[in-house]
Enzyme design. Structure first.
Site, mmCIF file in Angstrom:
data_model
loop_
_atom_site.group_PDB
_atom_site.id
_atom_site.type_symbol
_atom_site.label_atom_id
_atom_site.label_comp_id
_atom_site.label_asym_id
_atom_site.label_seq_id
_atom_site.Cartn_x
_atom_site.Cartn_y
_atom_site.Cartn_z
ATOM 1 N N LYS A 69 -15.598 11.298 -4.940
ATOM 2 C CA LYS A 69 -15.117 10.576 -6.127
ATOM 3 C C LYS A 69 -14.246 9.418 -5.690
ATOM 4 O O LYS A 69 -13.392 9.576 -4.810
ATOM 5 C CB LYS A 69 -14.286 11.546 -6.996
ATOM 6 C CG LYS A 69 -13.817 10.956 -8.296
ATOM 7 C CD LYS A 69 -14.842 11.123 -9.397
ATOM 8 C CE LYS A 69 -14.494 10.362 -10.663
ATOM 9 N NZ LYS A 69 -14.835 8.915 -10.577
ATOM 10 N N LYS A 93 -5.945 12.511 -2.159
ATOM 11 C CA LYS A 93 -5.428 12.359 -3.530
ATOM 12 C C LYS A 93 -5.966 13.462 -4.446
ATOM 13 O O LYS A 93 -5.222 14.100 -5.193
ATOM 14 C CB LYS A 93 -5.900 10.983 -4.040
ATOM 15 C CG LYS A 93 -5.087 10.402 -5.145
ATOM 16 C CD LYS A 93 -5.667 9.067 -5.602
ATOM 17 C CE LYS A 93 -5.395 7.909 -4.682
ATOM 18 N NZ LYS A 93 -5.684 6.596 -5.283
ATOM 19 N N LYS A 105 -15.381 6.119 -1.815
ATOM 20 C CA LYS A 105 -14.913 4.779 -2.234
ATOM 21 C C LYS A 105 -16.007 3.785 -1.903
ATOM 22 O O LYS A 105 -16.781 3.978 -0.960
ATOM 23 C CB LYS A 105 -13.636 4.401 -1.483
ATOM 24 C CG LYS A 105 -12.857 3.307 -2.165
ATOM 25 C CD LYS A 105 -11.943 3.882 -3.224
ATOM 26 C CE LYS A 105 -11.077 2.834 -3.884
ATOM 27 N NZ LYS A 105 -9.930 3.435 -4.551
ATOM 28 N N THR A 189 -3.795 5.400 -14.451
ATOM 29 C CA THR A 189 -3.184 5.176 -13.134
ATOM 30 C C THR A 189 -1.707 4.840 -13.330
ATOM 31 O O THR A 189 -0.825 5.390 -12.647
ATOM 32 C CB THR A 189 -3.916 4.029 -12.396
ATOM 33 O OG1 THR A 189 -5.303 4.355 -12.351
ATOM 34 C CG2 THR A 189 -3.379 3.834 -10.999
ATOM 35 N N ASN A 220 -4.914 -3.791 -13.924
ATOM 36 C CA ASN A 220 -4.972 -2.529 -14.667
ATOM 37 C C ASN A 220 -3.739 -1.677 -14.390
ATOM 38 O O ASN A 220 -3.059 -1.228 -15.312
ATOM 39 C CB ASN A 220 -6.255 -1.768 -14.302
ATOM 40 C CG ASN A 220 -6.269 -0.385 -14.914
ATOM 41 O OD1 ASN A 220 -5.672 0.545 -14.376
ATOM 42 N ND2 ASN A 220 -6.902 -0.243 -16.057
ATOM 43 N N SER A 347 -10.070 10.513 -14.707
ATOM 44 C CA SER A 347 -11.508 10.401 -14.417
ATOM 45 C C SER A 347 -12.141 11.792 -14.404
ATOM 46 O O SER A 347 -13.261 11.988 -14.879
ATOM 47 C CB SER A 347 -11.740 9.732 -13.064
ATOM 48 O OG SER A 347 -11.706 8.336 -13.188
HETATM 49 N N1 LIG Z 1 -7.718 0.951 -11.424
HETATM 50 C C1 LIG Z 1 -7.476 2.195 -11.082
HETATM 51 O O1 LIG Z 1 -7.796 3.134 -11.809
HETATM 52 C C2 LIG Z 1 -6.772 2.510 -9.814
HETATM 53 C C3 LIG Z 1 -6.240 1.529 -9.008
HETATM 54 N N2 LIG Z 1 -5.533 1.881 -7.890
HETATM 55 C C4 LIG Z 1 -5.011 0.881 -7.001
HETATM 56 O O2 LIG Z 1 -4.101 0.022 -7.680
HETATM 57 C C5 LIG Z 1 -4.098 -1.257 -7.045
HETATM 58 C C6 LIG Z 1 -4.375 -2.322 -8.088
HETATM 59 O O3 LIG Z 1 -5.639 -2.028 -8.686
HETATM 60 P P1 LIG Z 1 -6.003 -2.476 -10.169
HETATM 61 O O4 LIG Z 1 -4.778 -2.707 -10.941
HETATM 62 O O5 LIG Z 1 -7.020 -1.545 -10.659
HETATM 63 O O6 LIG Z 1 -6.724 -3.843 -9.866
HETATM 64 P P2 LIG Z 1 -6.916 -5.104 -10.827
HETATM 65 O O7 LIG Z 1 -8.074 -5.824 -10.303
HETATM 66 O O8 LIG Z 1 -6.921 -4.699 -12.246
HETATM 67 O O9 LIG Z 1 -5.574 -5.938 -10.568
HETATM 68 C C7 LIG Z 1 -5.191 -6.368 -9.301
HETATM 69 C C8 LIG Z 1 -3.937 -7.195 -9.467
HETATM 70 O O10 LIG Z 1 -3.397 -7.492 -8.180
HETATM 71 C C9 LIG Z 1 -3.072 -8.868 -8.147
HETATM 72 N N3 LIG Z 1 -3.110 -9.349 -6.779
HETATM 73 C C10 LIG Z 1 -4.163 -9.590 -5.982
HETATM 74 N N4 LIG Z 1 -3.755 -10.037 -4.795
HETATM 75 C C11 LIG Z 1 -2.407 -10.058 -4.848
HETATM 76 C C12 LIG Z 1 -1.408 -10.439 -3.936
HETATM 77 N N5 LIG Z 1 -1.704 -10.863 -2.714
HETATM 78 N N6 LIG Z 1 -0.115 -10.326 -4.329
HETATM 79 C C13 LIG Z 1 0.201 -9.904 -5.574
HETATM 80 N N7 LIG Z 1 -0.711 -9.546 -6.469
HETATM 81 C C14 LIG Z 1 -1.988 -9.633 -6.114
HETATM 82 C C15 LIG Z 1 -4.104 -9.537 -9.029
HETATM 83 O O11 LIG Z 1 -3.676 -10.794 -9.448
HETATM 84 C C16 LIG Z 1 -4.173 -8.528 -10.159
HETATM 85 O O12 LIG Z 1 -3.125 -8.758 -11.056
HETATM 86 C C17 LIG Z 1 -5.147 -1.172 -5.942
HETATM 87 O O13 LIG Z 1 -4.541 -0.796 -4.739
HETATM 88 C C18 LIG Z 1 -6.054 -0.051 -6.414
HETATM 89 O O14 LIG Z 1 -6.759 0.565 -5.365
HETATM 90 C C19 LIG Z 1 -5.288 3.187 -7.581
HETATM 91 C C20 LIG Z 1 -5.769 4.184 -8.349
HETATM 92 C C21 LIG Z 1 -6.621 3.934 -9.474
HETATM 93 O O1 LIG Z 2 -10.938 7.295 -11.003
HETATM 94 C C1 LIG Z 2 -11.465 7.499 -9.937
HETATM 95 O O2 LIG Z 2 -12.431 8.217 -9.782
HETATM 96 C C2 LIG Z 2 -10.942 6.895 -8.663
HETATM 97 C C3 LIG Z 2 -9.850 5.912 -8.800
HETATM 98 C C4 LIG Z 2 -9.572 5.320 -7.464
HETATM 99 O O3 LIG Z 2 -10.408 4.658 -6.900
HETATM 100 C C5 LIG Z 2 -8.315 5.574 -6.798
HETATM 101 O O4 LIG Z 2 -7.580 6.483 -7.189
HETATM 102 O O5 LIG Z 2 -8.021 4.869 -5.825
#
Ligand SMILES: NC(=O)C1=CN([C@@H]2O[C@H](COP(=O)(O)OP(=O)(O)OC[C@H]3O[C@@H](n4cnc5c(N)ncnc54)[C@H](O)[C@@H]3O)[C@@H](O)[C@H]2O)C=CC1
Ligand SMILES: O=C(O)CCC(=O)C(=O)O
Length: 412
Positions: A69, A93, A105, A189, A220, A347
């Site tokens: 997952k 995790k 992943k 998250t 997000n 999820s």
């Molecule tokens: N979306 C999810 O359900 C989950 C996300 N994560 C982790 O959370 C982190 C963010 O993911 P999301 O919010 O989903 O992605 P997203 O694509 O929704 O947002 C990413 C954000 O990071 C910013 N960003 C990119 N490069 C940057 C930099 N160099 N400095 C500052 N900001 C920067 C972007 O502008 C954007 O605001 C990642 O590490 C991801 O693996 C972890 C668990 C679940």
């Molecule tokens: O919701 C999921 O299955 C995985 C989310 C994820 O990629 C993460 O926790 O880094």
């Protein structure tokens, strides 16, 4: 720099946990790399008529405790090593929060900011065609990650369902509600990070409504964190995105910043002082939340972090060396493998609801999430105190112990 190689970092973390647990290092040999990694080429006809070929990956680290997952990332810095590391962290995790999944992943090396919606859709569909032999709702279930979203998940469901000849909602999670998504997944998250941050604040006899918070990343995870924390009374004094960072000691209003980001392209156009992402991380605050990419807190800046708590919503935001420095400086770290586990937990709820074809309310989702996250925090904190190890090591020890017990029960 080797410290920045996230695959080597994940290996180091797993090795240390195996050593601390005193288990047969044969289990480390099993867990030090993914079981299966697929690399695919993704040819796409671009809007201007050219053919562009992208590279995509799916890594399945371990499926001892259940199907693999984990999310799929569309980003220009995606590499095979990054995807492998992220899949290893997913195994850990899932084991920490006790959801019956292993770790997977995926990623495509591309920059969605330079692509049209049609081009992103083409990449998504070709990616699913490429990895379809190894995924399935009982094998490996993708989800959103950096620069992928509910729309991308909807295309994935559609493409996979076309291949199968019937609609299979359980093939991915993080879907739109109308296509079998779960209430609460979009915010999950962030919500998981808030719940574990509140537990951490309690340990320091602090409360959320007195806390100043800095958040790196406004997607997000980052935006929803800012919104939930703001609504709970915390003062958000700094935020950032890929274009830069904004600081305001008087406090920022997340919903206003989201509107500004939508209309002008970045949070930096909000009211406050524009600073660099680096300076943002070094801002004096109670809670620092990296919610963007890997290796943001490293050997260079770890000694300048001024937060009391670092709650890692991002995967791998702190290098191995920096983690040691934060621990020596007595900064309480809520490690990524715990703080970001709310997403995969909901999820799991989504996947369960898809199997039942019966859907839960907000309250049902949030009560279950809260209990799982708070219990996971307490287990890790207890291990951290009992064994005098840092929170990350404690989390790895709990997870590795569970996976190894599973391997033993299965006969290895
Ligand atoms: N979306 C999810 O359900 C989950 C996300 N994560 C982790 O959370 C982190 C963010 O993911 P999301 O919010 O989903 O992605 P997203 O694509 O929704 O947002 C990413 C954000 O990071 C910013 N960003 C990119 N490069 C940057 C930099 N160099 N400095 C500052 N900001 C920067 C972007 O502008 C954007 O605001 C990642 O590490 C991801 O693996 C972890 C668990 C679940
Ligand atoms: O919701 C999921 O299955 C995985 C989310 C994820 O990629 C993460 O926790 O880094």
């Amino acid at each position: 720099m080797a410290d920045n190689n996230v695959f080597l970092a994940a290996q180091k973390q797993i090795r240390l946990a195996c050593e601390r647990l005193g288990i047969d290092m044969g289990y480390y040999e099993i867990l030090k790399q993914p079981k299966r990694v697929i690399e695919i080429s993704i040819p796409v006809r671009m809007d201007d008529g050219r053919i562009e070929v992208y590279t995509g990956y799916r890594s399945q680290h371990d499926d001892t405790l259940g199907p693999a997952k984990g999310g799929v990332r569309f980003h220009p810095s995606v590499t095979v090593d990054e995807v492998k590391a992220l899949s290893m962290w997913m195994t850990i995790k899932c084991a920490i929060v006790g959801v019956p999944f292993g770790g997977g992943k995926g990623g495509v090396n591309c920059n969605p900011k330079n692509l049209s919606q049609r081009e992103i859709e083409e990449i998504t569909r070709e990616y699913i065609r490429g990895i379809s032999p190894i995924i399935g709702s009982d094998k490996d279930i993708p989800a959103p990650d950096v620069y992928t979203n509910q729309q991308v998940m909807a295309w994935m469901v559609d493409e996979y369902s076309k291949i199968k000849g019937y609609t299979d909602h359980g093939i991915v999670t993080g879907k739109p509600l109308l296509l079998g998504g779960s209430v609460g997944r979009n915010e999950a998250t962030a919500m998981g990070c808030v719940i574990t941050t509140m537990e951490a604040l309690k340990k320091l006899n602090m409360s959320l409504d007195e806390a100043t918070v800095v958040i790196q990343g406004f997607g997000n995870a980052g935006f929803n964190l800012a919104k939930i924390l703001y609504e709970a009374g915390a003062k958000i004094i700094g935020v950032s995105d890929s274009k830069g960072a904004l600081f305001n000691q008087e406090g920022l209003v997340p919903k206003e910043l989201l509107e500004i980001k939508k209309s002008k392209g970045s949070v930096i156009y909000g009211e406050g002082e524009v600073i660099t992402n680096q300076k943002l991380l070094e801002t004096k605050c109670d809670v620092l939340i990296p919610a963007a990419l890997e290796n943001q807190i490293n050997e260079k800046n770890a000694c300048r972090i001024k937060a009391k708590i670092v709650a890692e919503a991002a995967n791998g935001p702190t290098t191995v060396a920096a983690s040691k420095i934060l621990n020596e400086r007595k900064i309480l770290v809520v490690p990524d493998i715990l703080a970001s586990a709310g997403g995969v937990t909901v999820s799991y709820f989504e996947w369960v609801q898809n199997r039942m074809n019966y859907y839960w309310t907000d309250q049902q989702v949030n009560e279950k999430l809260e209990k799982i996250m708070a219990d996971a925090f307490q287990n890790i904190y207890q291990m951290h105190e009992e064994k005098s190890v840092d929170m990350r090591e404690a989390a790895f020890m709990i997870a590795i112990n569970r996976v190894v017990q599973g391997l033993k029960l299965r006969g290895l």
